[in-house]
Design a protein around this motif. Sequence first.
Motif, short mmCIF file in Angstrom:
data_model
loop_
_atom_site.label_atom_id
_atom_site.label_comp_id
_atom_site.label_asym_id
_atom_site.label_seq_id
_atom_site.Cartn_x
_atom_site.Cartn_y
_atom_site.Cartn_z
N LEU A 3 0.83 -1.21 0.00
CA LEU A 3 0.00 0.00 0.00
C LEU A 3 0.86 1.26 0.00
CD1 LEU A 3 -2.94 -0.79 2.48
CD2 LEU A 3 -3.07 -0.44 0.00
N ALA A 4 1.95 1.22 0.77
CA ALA A 4 2.84 2.39 0.82
C ALA A 4 3.50 2.63 -0.53
CB ALA A 4 3.90 2.19 1.90
N LEU B 89 1.43 6.86 -6.64
CA LEU B 89 0.31 7.76 -6.91
C LEU B 89 0.66 9.21 -6.55
CD1 LEU B 89 -3.00 5.97 -5.87
CD2 LEU B 89 -2.27 6.67 -8.14
N ALA B 90 1.41 9.40 -5.47
CA ALA B 90 1.80 10.75 -5.07
C ALA B 90 2.68 11.40 -6.14
CB ALA B 90 2.52 10.72 -3.73
N LEU B 91 3.64 10.63 -6.66
CA LEU B 91 4.49 11.15 -7.73
C LEU B 91 3.67 11.45 -8.98
CD1 LEU B 91 7.62 8.85 -7.30
CD2 LEU B 91 7.38 11.24 -6.62
N VAL B 92 2.71 10.57 -9.28
CA VAL B 92 1.82 10.83 -10.41
C VAL B 92 1.01 12.10 -10.17
CG1 VAL B 92 -0.22 9.98 -11.64
CG2 VAL B 92 1.65 8.42 -11.12
N ALA B 93 0.56 12.28 -8.93
CA ALA B 93 -0.24 13.46 -8.60
C ALA B 93 0.54 14.74 -8.84
CB ALA B 93 -0.69 13.38 -7.14
N VAL B 94 1.82 14.74 -8.48
CA VAL B 94 2.65 15.92 -8.70
C VAL B 94 2.73 16.25 -10.18
CG1 VAL B 94 4.99 16.84 -8.52
CG2 VAL B 94 4.01 15.59 -6.61
N VAL B 95 2.89 15.21 -11.01
CA VAL B 95 2.95 15.42 -12.46
C VAL B 95 1.61 15.92 -12.99
CG1 VAL B 95 3.34 14.32 -14.69
CG2 VAL B 95 4.75 13.67 -12.72
N VAL B 96 0.53 15.31 -12.53
CA VAL B 96 -0.79 15.68 -13.02
C VAL B 96 -1.17 17.08 -12.59
CG1 VAL B 96 -3.25 15.11 -12.95
CG2 VAL B 96 -1.57 13.29 -13.12
N VAL B 97 -0.83 17.44 -11.37
CA VAL B 97 -1.12 18.80 -10.91
C VAL B 97 -0.42 19.82 -11.79
CG1 VAL B 97 -0.72 20.44 -9.04
CG2 VAL B 97 -1.62 18.19 -8.53
N ILE C 41 5.24 12.78 0.66
CA ILE C 41 4.09 13.53 1.17
C ILE C 41 4.42 15.02 1.23
CG2 ILE C 41 2.60 13.93 3.17
CD1 ILE C 41 2.80 10.97 3.79
N THR C 42 5.61 15.32 1.69
CA THR C 42 6.04 16.71 1.75
C THR C 42 6.03 17.34 0.36
OG1 THR C 42 7.43 16.26 3.69
CG2 THR C 42 7.93 18.25 2.42
N ALA C 43 6.37 16.54 -0.65
CA ALA C 43 6.45 17.04 -2.02
C ALA C 43 5.09 17.37 -2.62
CB ALA C 43 7.16 16.02 -2.91
N LEU C 44 4.01 17.10 -1.88
CA LEU C 44 2.69 17.49 -2.36
C LEU C 44 2.41 18.97 -2.11
CD1 LEU C 44 0.64 14.40 -1.13
CD2 LEU C 44 1.28 14.93 -3.48
N TYR C 45 3.42 19.72 -1.65
CA TYR C 45 3.22 21.13 -1.33
C TYR C 45 2.70 21.99 -2.48
CZ TYR C 45 7.85 21.96 -3.45
OH TYR C 45 8.92 22.03 -4.32
N PRO C 46 2.88 21.61 -3.76
CA PRO C 46 2.30 22.45 -4.82
C PRO C 46 0.79 22.62 -4.71
CG PRO C 46 3.90 20.96 -5.76
CD PRO C 46 3.71 20.53 -4.34
N ALA C 47 0.12 21.68 -4.04
CA ALA C 47 -1.33 21.82 -3.88
C ALA C 47 -1.66 23.13 -3.18
CB ALA C 47 -1.89 20.64 -3.11
N ALA C 48 -0.92 23.44 -2.11
CA ALA C 48 -1.15 24.69 -1.39
C ALA C 48 -0.78 25.89 -2.25
CB ALA C 48 -0.35 24.70 -0.08
N THR C 49 0.34 25.78 -2.97
CA THR C 49 0.77 26.89 -3.83
C THR C 49 -0.24 27.15 -4.94
OG1 THR C 49 3.08 26.25 -3.43
CG2 THR C 49 2.67 27.76 -5.25
N VAL D 150 -5.93 10.52 -2.61
CA VAL D 150 -5.93 9.04 -2.58
C VAL D 150 -4.56 8.52 -2.14
CG1 VAL D 150 -6.16 6.95 -3.96
CG2 VAL D 150 -7.73 8.87 -4.33
N ALA D 151 -3.51 9.16 -2.66
CA ALA D 151 -2.15 8.74 -2.33
C ALA D 151 -1.89 8.85 -0.84
CB ALA D 151 -1.14 9.57 -3.11
N VAL D 152 -2.28 9.98 -0.25
CA VAL D 152 -2.09 10.17 1.19
C VAL D 152 -2.87 9.13 1.98
CG1 VAL D 152 -2.51 11.75 3.12
CG2 VAL D 152 -1.57 12.63 0.98
N SER D 153 -4.06 8.82 1.53
CA SER D 153 -4.88 7.79 2.20
C SER D 153 -4.19 6.43 2.19
CB SER D 153 -6.25 7.69 1.54
OG SER D 153 -6.94 8.91 1.61
N LEU D 154 -3.63 6.06 1.04
CA LEU D 154 -2.93 4.78 0.93
C LEU D 154 -1.70 4.76 1.84
CD1 LEU D 154 -3.08 4.08 -2.92
CD2 LEU D 154 -4.34 2.90 -1.10
N LEU D 155 -0.98 5.88 1.89
CA LEU D 155 0.20 5.94 2.74
C LEU D 155 -0.19 5.84 4.21
CD1 LEU D 155 2.17 8.70 0.83
CD2 LEU D 155 2.87 6.33 1.10
#
Length: 278
Positions: free
Chosen positions: A116-117, A123-131, A237-245, A270-275
């Motif tokens: 799951l991790a 998914l988190a890395l994919v999310a960064v690219v998709v964002v 998880i820390t690298a998801l900071y672009p969401a706030a930006t 979803v990625a954070v939930s899995l982690l």
Amino acid sequence: MTALLLALASSIAYGAADFLGGFAARGAHVLRVVMVAAPVSLAVELLLWPVIGASFDGGAVAWGAASGVASAAAFALLYKTLAIGPMSVLSPVTALVSAALPVAVGLASGDSLSALAVAGIVLALVAVVVVSGGDAGGVRPSREALVLAFGAGAAIALQLICLDQAPHGSGVAPLIVGRTVSSLIVLTAAFALGAARLGATRPDTRTAAGAGALDSLANFSFLIAARHGDLSIVAVITALYPAATVLLARVLLGERIGRVQLAGLGVAAVAVSLLALG
């Protein structure tokens, strides 16, 4: 769960700090922004010293100093990157680079991850690219901006890796040493350039100071999170900071968030939930 929550707090603080720093650097030389932000960051960390404690042994000083050099480069490169814009594209590019290196180091160092991790990290890395897939109102980043974004991501990654390597019993010592070093580098660079080359335009002091304070709190949250969890998970998880930006750029600057970016934010959730489950 403690590491997860702290990493999320670090992510939000980094994203807000990046927004404020990039906004403050618009129209002003980036060093003028960092000259305000870096000392404010140091002041925040000094305030944490009596509360958290600090042990200035050899490892804490060495890794802290190394993180400070990387931090000075990250400050300058990142704020310059976000000042050029568009924030909603360049911030995720920087985040992807800043996540990939610590994940690689964490896995190479023996981080043991559940299925799951692993799925959450992917998914988190994919999310960064998709964002980063939004078109920011049709504005494409320049080649210079993309190069700066990659450089900023690498500098952030090195800073995080160095903080993770510092002894776990050192308290906030690595942060204090690192910020002292980065402040000295910035002030030395500004003195070497001189007032004429820095330009007459000064950034908004409160905005630049806010960026510095939030960056310090983000570093602190990351440091504690890394001590309670695996670097590969905490870093991604820390690298998801672009969401706030991205959200701040949308609310305060009117930058458009496209459907692709919204989908990326959903993937990040979803990625954070899995982690968390992993």
